[in-house]
Design a protein around this motif. Structure first.
Motif, PDB file in Angstrom:
ATOM      1  N   ALA A  80      15.967   7.719 -12.301  1.00  0.00           N
ATOM      2  CA  ALA A  80      16.715   7.282 -11.119  1.00  0.00           C
ATOM      3  C   ALA A  80      16.155   7.884  -9.839  1.00  0.00           C
ATOM      4  N   ALA A  81      15.729   9.132  -9.881  1.00  0.00           N
ATOM      5  CA  ALA A  81      15.172   9.785  -8.697  1.00  0.00           C
ATOM      6  C   ALA A  81      13.840   9.167  -8.315  1.00  0.00           C
ATOM      7  N   ARG A  82      13.040   8.815  -9.299  1.00  0.00           N
ATOM      8  CA  ARG A  82      11.752   8.184  -9.015  1.00  0.00           C
ATOM      9  C   ARG A  82      11.948   6.775  -8.446  1.00  0.00           C
ATOM     10  N   PHE A  99       4.395   5.303  -5.666  1.00  0.00           N
ATOM     11  CA  PHE A  99       4.391   5.183  -7.127  1.00  0.00           C
ATOM     12  C   PHE A  99       3.499   6.254  -7.754  1.00  0.00           C
ATOM     13  N   GLN A 100       2.305   6.413  -7.233  1.00  0.00           N
ATOM     14  CA  GLN A 100       1.379   7.396  -7.790  1.00  0.00           C
ATOM     15  C   GLN A 100       1.912   8.819  -7.633  1.00  0.00           C
ATOM     16  N   TYR A 152       9.430  -0.866  -9.406  1.00  0.00           N
ATOM     17  CA  TYR A 152      10.561  -0.365 -10.206  1.00  0.00           C
ATOM     18  C   TYR A 152      10.290  -0.606 -11.695  1.00  0.00           C
ATOM     19  N   CYS A 153       9.744  -1.783 -12.014  1.00  0.00           N
ATOM     20  CA  CYS A 153       9.424  -2.092 -13.407  1.00  0.00           C
ATOM     21  C   CYS A 153       8.299  -1.206 -13.925  1.00  0.00           C
ATOM     22  N   ARG A 154       7.342  -0.937 -13.069  1.00  0.00           N
ATOM     23  CA  ARG A 154       6.231  -0.073 -13.468  1.00  0.00           C
ATOM     24  C   ARG A 154       6.741   1.318 -13.828  1.00  0.00           C
ATOM     25  N   LEU A 155       7.636   1.849 -13.013  1.00  0.00           N
ATOM     26  CA  LEU A 155       8.227   3.154 -13.322  1.00  0.00           C
ATOM     27  C   LEU A 155       9.097   3.076 -14.574  1.00  0.00           C
ATOM     28  N   ASN A 156       9.810   1.957 -14.738  1.00  0.00           N
ATOM     29  CA  ASN A 156      10.644   1.762 -15.918  1.00  0.00           C
ATOM     30  C   ASN A 156       9.802   1.835 -17.197  1.00  0.00           C
ATOM     31  N   ALA A 175       0.831  -1.209   0.000  1.00  0.00           N
ATOM     32  CA  ALA A 175       0.000   0.000   0.000  1.00  0.00           C
ATOM     33  C   ALA A 175       0.863   1.255   0.000  1.00  0.00           C
ATOM     34  N   ALA A 176       1.938   1.248   0.804  1.00  0.00           N
ATOM     35  CA  ALA A 176       2.832   2.408   0.868  1.00  0.00           C
ATOM     36  C   ALA A 176       3.565   2.608  -0.455  1.00  0.00           C
ATOM     37  N   LEU A 177       3.963   1.504  -1.081  1.00  0.00           N
ATOM     38  CA  LEU A 177       4.668   1.608  -2.359  1.00  0.00           C
ATOM     39  C   LEU A 177       3.737   2.102  -3.459  1.00  0.00           C
TER      40      LEU A 177
END
Length: 237
Positions: free
Chosen positions: A24-26, A13-14, A104-108, A7-9
């Motif tokens: 990298a910062a995200r 992410f949002q 991490y993959c979602r942001l990627n 939930a925290a992640l």
């Protein structure tokens, strides 16, 4: 009930997904949240990544100057996608990711989608071991127009020396957070790819690569754009 860490992640992410900052910062914001919420999980990741780095996981994957081994894999809609057919039309960026469950993959993939219109006529394809149900989910979330391919069973990933086996302790931590990786992949194993990006010219030669067993680090979209400058108008280095 959603695990507190998950939930925290999701909240983090949002908050960071569309920020005008380097990828990298995200990604660091996610890693920092993991450590804040669960030092045990963060320490386990450090140990796991350390073992992968010591074993040089992904080191023997195709190198710059090598020809990228060809693939034919189904996309999110079940259509077969052939690497050589894509390269007949334009250079290709091939991105391997762990799964839709991995923040991490979602942001990627969000980062890749941010440059998808800037790289034309080059194209992007994303490859995972997950089934189509989950490739469709991440493709839609990222706003991607490029295909997400399923390497179910990890045959192609194994063949290019990108696959790693998740140890029992790390697998139990991932599972305890509610991420059923074997189910997402349509099987029972704990095989994952080392996240990687290969930039391939129209002749099939790799002109740039980013392979890192520390999945908290990914190739910057800006570096993908720079790598395309290595290609001439004919799409070859």
């Amino acid at each position: 009930m959603t695990h507190p860490l998950v939930a925290a992640l999701e909240e983090t992410f949002q908050q960071v997904r569309d920020m005008d900052t380097p990828l990298a910062a995200r990604l660091k914001a996610i890693a920092d949240k993991v450590r804040e919420q669960s030092p045990e999980f963060a320490d386990a990741v450090d140990d796991f990544v350390g073992r992968l780095e010591a074993a040089q996981a992904g080191h023997s994957a195709p190198q710059v100057g090598d020809r990228m081994p060809p693939f034919t894999l189904p996309d999110q809609d079940g259509r077969l996608v052939n690497m050589d057919e894509l390269l007949a039309e334009a250079p290709l960026i091939i991105a391997f990711y762990r799964g839709h469950w991995c923040p991490y993959c979602r942001l990627n993939m969000v980062g890749m989608a941010e440059i998808q219109d800037k790289i034309a006529p080059a194209r992007i394809v994303a490859i995972t071991q997950e089934t189509r149900q989950y490739t469709r989910t991440l493709r839609a979330e990222a706003g991607a127009k490029f295909p997400f391919l399923s390497d179910v069973g990890g045959g192609y990933t194994l063949s290019i020396n990108l696959a790693i086996l998740v140890d029992e302790f790390m697998a139990s931590l991932i599972e305890s957070a509610g991420w059923d990786v074997p189910h997402y992949q349509g099987g029972t194993g704990w095989l994952l790819p080392v996240p990687a990006v290969f930039v391939v010219d129209m002749g099939g030669t790799i002109v740039a690569r980013h392979v890192d067993p520390d999945y908290r680090r990914r190739m910057e979209p800006s570096d993908v754009l720079k790598s395309l400058d290595l290609l001439g108008k004919g799409g070859k280095a």
